[in-house]
Each structure stands twice: as structure tokens, then as C-alpha cells.
Design an enzyme around this catalytic site. Structure first.
Site, short mmCIF file in Angstrom:
data_model
loop_
_atom_site.label_atom_id
_atom_site.label_comp_id
_atom_site.label_asym_id
_atom_site.label_seq_id
_atom_site.Cartn_x
_atom_site.Cartn_y
_atom_site.Cartn_z
N ARG A 56 0.84 -1.20 0.00
CA ARG A 56 0.00 0.00 0.00
C ARG A 56 0.87 1.24 0.00
NH1 ARG A 56 -2.06 -0.12 4.77
NH2 ARG A 56 -0.77 1.57 5.58
N ASP A 182 -7.20 19.02 -14.63
CA ASP A 182 -7.50 17.67 -15.10
C ASP A 182 -7.06 17.61 -16.56
OD1 ASP A 182 -8.64 15.34 -16.13
OD2 ASP A 182 -10.38 15.46 -14.83
#
Length: 387
Positions: A56, A182
């Protein structure tokens, strides 16, 4: 060759193929292995090899992807996530607190709007929508002392509005806010917002970066190491990371990003020319058209104009739905940016979540993700669908 050397001296395609990974010193493998492991043997307590302790926190396959996309965007550090929305949510938690405010596009991806309206707003993060193409409107939407981020899409989804990244960056920074762009629709090949003054790049790597409609993923790229530390902490704490198989597939897609984007753009330009001359079409929306209000800005900050084409049909919503159903080479489906061409009705599909809001899209609108098939086949399919 180091990542920094790649960033400073190599061309885009060379970085896409080589940045982020050196051939394996043991075997000489030129492609990063898929490190399908959850944990790592330590050489004594706290003696981590290469900084790896738990996947992780970090995984070598993901590390290669993160280094690669950072090099493509000319950023200091990249982060790979399980999806684009996972990347967005992690960024907002890293940089904002309850009581803060964000300026968002008034023409945005429906999932991004849903994230702000249904997830972040109940948490205490306010937002105001403003057109990305109007710098004065963005400035007016900023709340001094409260606005932490200005959020841009350019081109926007699905109406392909264009924001001037350099100008909006100046407005955001003047107010003490960071600019988030974005860059999914353009990809790093066509546009590099960090060079123009943006602070953070967001990608749905599901789209053009991965490019083959076989993996879902997201990414952030930042240019400031202080911001990077905050994102890294929250990436590990929230845990919505890209798995090694997904990271490997995304890396494989990146290697052909440049050649794919050139073909996407070639085909999109031919589709635009065809649609512009068709009697059933009321309007073609594409930044490459000189009549597009954002054409000059797009020409300044983009290498080419992308593979997304939106258009409106004269006969209204029912005919728009029928065109989507009649298409054969264009597959009816959500998403975009893959090698195959897709057609969709934003009002009923990708942007259904913004119905009844200021972000609602026209009912007669069709969005095309123009793929890399033979262009004549795409034109013939559109011709029969529009009949």
C-alpha cells in the site's frame, strides 16, 4: 540515465518508453516486472530494501509508473491510484479542510461534480462553479481567504470548452490558491499544464494514458515537494492505490501514447470535417475549428486538439439516442481514450448525475471518442448512423 536527465534532455516518446525504470540489474529485463507481493523481507528491524515495506505504501511496479508519468508531465513527483476519482478524493483530503472552498468548472465530468456535491460538500468543502473559458468569472468565484484550489478541465467534458491555463494560474496564485488541471482529455502528449503554471495535474489514466480500455486507474503529478509530501501521506493513509497489475498495464499503454495520440487527432479531424458538412448536424464542437471560441487558446497551449468530438443533431434528443443506437463501428459505451471508437449520449449516460443542475448538458448532444481505426470506416459508420 536518471529521470531528471530524461526530463531535461529526451523527447516525449523517449521518456514515455524509458523514464521511471532501468533494466533489471539481475536479469536485464527491459520491462518492469509485476511485483505481485503485499510485503517485503526486511534486513533487520527497520532495514528496508529500497524503502519497500508494504505494497500500500509503495510497490516497485507502481514506483515505475509514478516516475514515468511525472517525467511526461515535467513534474517533481507522480502518484498512481486505483481510479481518477480516487486520485481526486485523495488530493482534496490532502490539501483542503472543512470550511475551505474550491472553484470548479461549470462544464465538468459528472463524476467529478458528484464527488464535490455529494461527498466533499457534506464533509464541509464548499464549491462554486465557473466557466473555465472566462478568467474574470473564475476570479469572481474565488472567495479570498477561503478558496484553496481552482479546479480546471481543459478541454472540458463534454462541451470541450478551453481554459487559459497560464492566465487562470496567475489568478489562482494571486488569491493564494493552487491550480489543479485535469489533463485527461489532452494527455501529457498534447498539453503540459505544469509548464504553464499549474500546481497539480489530475489524470484518469483509464483513458488516453492507458489507452486500451483494459485497466482503470488515476494519477496525480505535482511540481512542489511540500505538496508532494502531503499527497504521499494521504495516498498511504487512504490507500486507494494502483495495484501492480494495473500499474503494469498502464505503463504498457504509456509507451505508445505519442503515436496513438497522433492517430486519434488525425481521425478526429476527418470526423469533424465530415460532421461539419452533414445536413443532420446542427453544431460540431471541437477546439480545432477556427469558429470554436477557445481555438486561439487551445492553439497556444496544446500540440494538437485531441480525439474527442462532440456534436448536436438537428432533430433533437430522440434522434441523438437513435444515432447512438445505429452506430456499429463506434461502440455505444461510456469512457473514452481507448484505441476503439466510442459513442455516447452524455445527458443519459456520463453526465446523468448533473441533470437539473447548472452543469446539465444539452439533450441533443452526442460525444465521440474517436479511436485509431481506419478513418474511412469511421466516416461510413457515422454516415449510416445519421441517416
Amino acid at each position: 540515465m536518471s529521470d531528471q536527465t530524461h526530463r531535461n534532455k529526451s523527447g516525449f516518446e523517449t521518456r514515455a518508453i524509458h523514464a521511471g525504470y532501468e533494466p533489471d540489474p539481475m536479469t536485464g529485463a527491459v520491462i518492469p516486472p509485476i511485483y505481485a507481493t503485499s510485503t517485503y523481507k526486511q534486513d533487520g528491524v527497520g532495514g528496508m530494501r529500497g524503502g519497500y515495506e508494504y505494497s500500500r505504501s509503495a510497490n516497485p511496479t507502481r514506483t515505475a509508473l509514478e516516475g514515468n508519468i511525472a517525467a511526461l508531465e515535467e513534474g517533481e513527483r507522480g502518484f498512481a491510484f486505483a481510479s481518477g476519482l480516487a486520485a481526486e478524493h485523495t488530493l482534496l483530503k490532502a490539501l483542503c479542510r472543512p470550511g475551505d472552498h474550491v472553484v470548479v468548472p461549470d462544464d465538468a465530468y459528472g463524476g467529478t461534480y458528484r464527488l464535490f456535491a455529494k461527498v466533499e460538500e457534506p464533509w464541509g468543502l464548499a464549491h462554486t462553479a465557473a466557466p473555465v473559458s472566462d478568467v474574470d468569472a473564475v476570479r469572481a468565484a474565488i472567495r479570498p481567504g477561503e478558496t484553496k484550489l481552482v479546479w480546471m478541465e481543459t478541454p472540458t467534458n463534454p462541451l470541450l470548452n478551453i481554459g487559459d491555463i497560464e492566465a487562470v494560474a496567475a489568478v489562482a496564485h494571486e488569491a493564494g490558491a493552487l491550480l489543479v488541471v485535469d489533463n485527461t482529455f489532452a494527455s501529457p502528449y498534447l498539453q503540459q499544464p505544469l509548464i504553464l503554471g499549474a500546481d497539480v495535474i489530475v489524470h484518469s489514466t483509464t483513458k488516453y494514458v492507458g489507452g486500451h480500455s483494459d485497466v482503470v486507474g488515476g494519477a496525480l503529478v505535482v511540481r512542489d515537494l511540500e505538496v508532494a509530501e502531503k499527497v504521499a501521506f494521504h495516498q498511504n493513509s487512504i490507500g486507494a492505490v494502483a495495484g501492480p497489475f494495473d500499474a503494469w498495464l498502464t505503463l504498457r499503454g504509456i509507451k505508445t501514447l505519442g503515436v496513438r495520440m497522433d492517430r486519434h487527432c488525425d481521425n478526429a479531424e476527418k470526423v469533424v470535417e465530415f460532421l461539419a458538412g452533414h445536413d443532420a448536424v446542427a453544431e460540431v464542437i471541437y477546439p480545432g475549428l477556427e469558429a470554436h471560441p477557445g481555438h486561439a487558446v487551445a492553439s497556444k497551449q496544446m500540440k494538437r486538439y485531441g480525439g474527442i468530438v462532440s456534436f448536436r443533431v438537428k432533430a433533437g434528443e430522440d434522434e441523438a439516442l437513435a444515432v447512438c443506437d445505429r452506430a456499429k463501428v463506434f461502440t455505444l459505451g461510456e469512457s473514452l481514450g481507448g484505441v476503439e471508437s466510442l459513442i455516447e449520449h452524455p445527458g443519459r449516460m456520463t453526465h446523468a448525475s448533473v441533470a437539473g443542475t447548472d452543469l446539465e448538458v444539452p439533450a441533443d448532444l452526442i460525444r465521440l471518442s474517436v479511436g485509431i481505426e481506419t478513418a474511412d470506416d469511421l466516416l461510413a459508420d457515422l454516415d449510416q448512423a445519421l441517416r
